[in-house]
Design an enzyme around this catalytic site. Sequence first.
Site, short mmCIF file in Angstrom:
data_model
loop_
_atom_site.label_atom_id
_atom_site.label_comp_id
_atom_site.label_asym_id
_atom_site.label_seq_id
_atom_site.Cartn_x
_atom_site.Cartn_y
_atom_site.Cartn_z
NE ARG A 1 14.67 42.99 -3.37
CZ ARG A 1 14.71 42.18 -2.31
NH1 ARG A 1 13.75 41.28 -2.13
NH2 ARG A 1 15.70 42.27 -1.45
CG HIS B 1 18.30 50.46 -5.56
ND1 HIS B 1 18.26 51.08 -4.35
CD2 HIS B 1 18.84 49.23 -5.33
CE1 HIS B 1 18.76 50.28 -3.42
NE2 HIS B 1 19.13 49.17 -4.00
N GLY C 1 29.76 40.10 8.01
CA GLY C 1 29.61 39.35 6.76
C GLY C 1 28.24 39.54 6.12
CB VAL C 2 26.97 39.74 2.96
CG1 VAL C 2 27.34 41.18 3.25
CG2 VAL C 2 27.99 39.10 2.03
CG HIS D 1 62.37 57.05 -11.67
ND1 HIS D 1 62.37 56.63 -10.36
CD2 HIS D 1 63.04 58.24 -11.70
CE1 HIS D 1 63.02 57.53 -9.63
NE2 HIS D 1 63.44 58.51 -10.41
#
Length: 481
Positions: A35, A37, A286-287, A460
């Site tokens: 909807r 990108h 948060g999400v 190393h």
Amino acid sequence: MAQSYDVIIIGSGPGGYVTAIRAAQLGLKTAIVEREHLGGICLNWGCIPTKALLRSAEILDHANHAKAYGLTLNGTMTADVKDVVARSRGVSARLNGGVAFLMKKNKVDVIWGEAKLTKPGEIVVGPSSKPAVQPQNPVPKGVLGEGTYTAKHIIVATGARPRALPGIEPDGKLIWTYFEAMKPDFMPKSIVVMGSGAIGIEFASFYRSMGVDVTVIELMPNIMPVEDVEISTFARKQLEKRGLKIITEAKVSKVEKGANSITAHVETKDGKVQQITADRLISAVGVQGNIENLGLEALGVKTDRGCIVIDGYGKTNVPGLYAIGDVAGPPMLAHKAEHEGVICVEKIAGVPGVHPMDKAKIPGCTYCNPQVASVGLTEAKAKEQGREIRVGRYNFNANGKAIALGEDQGMIKTIFDKKTGELIGAHMVGAEVTELIQGFVVAMNLETTEEELMHTIFPHPTLSEMMKESVLDAYGRVLNA
């Protein structure tokens, strides 16, 4: 007649577009609905552009400490916020175009618009409520548009959005989410960051490098609460050395807005309240999953705490309907979404040997300065499970490569099951640990023991040598400390 597919995926974030590619590889006729990108939040507003910003911050930090490397800069190194943001947006634009190329290359149809489930096996795509926001990337030509589409299998991969606290809702001007924090039109002199998870700490680190006065407010006793306490404590000390102010066991109870500033009322666990005035506040608490307006309720799709409930293969309780990624619950990470999608579509295609994802072996990375990375159990979690453990530690200040880089502040911590020698957790803080952690992830997936790690030859001089030294330390055999 509705156009028909084997698989339709709703959402083209990392989970969605990777799933689409794998489905096409398996010979399934595939379409993806987007909807806004291609690449979703991660590519356009999350993982990728934030790392571009943090890279600019890293270069600035190095330049400001050039004298420590025997270098002298003529003049003062400064950051042009417009150019820093433009570079970040350019990186996203480049990758956005890359996703479009991958869809075309793999013969995945792109359907532009907003999808709604109308019945099992069918979606209706209407006009987007969020048209493409990047002018350099208009809606691709030649893609499909509004209409009815059917598929034997529909996978929801709609991702997540920033969570808002009641009374402290982002307004796009004074109270920012990561959207606004990622593309500021000016550089504030001061910022309050509410929340110290990966998003909050990364932005706090970026803005501090840009010279901003930053205060972080965290409800829990430790910043980056999902991390091992020893690692987060070390990271906090380093962040504070850089000038960040951090207040833990506290919450923002109220925000007063001025003409061009905010005043945060910060309440600590003892009930005391202090007021902090700053130019802007970043809400990073948060999400939450994007489950609204998809038609889930009408189909009776089971949800829990804002996420779609699935089994180990992405199946919901509705036949033919699946969910992956952030919308299907934590951990809300791009790489988890990608792998979850591959598992889902391989199960659909009948690929032999497919098994559910082991969430205990998903690495987490925070790209602040210093970086933090981890996989598996923390020391506290291992003890909660009643395990007898061995713990190894190794500090950056004993590693030749770290000293040569001028990055000698950090630590690697490994946790083993005492009885079996199984590596059950690895935790790191310091330079480039987000690149190092995958070594331990591979080891855990191969069910490697301490003996095998001890007999692995690390090159190393490298930072990776510290990984082996940490293992040796857990068994009393450390060599270079």
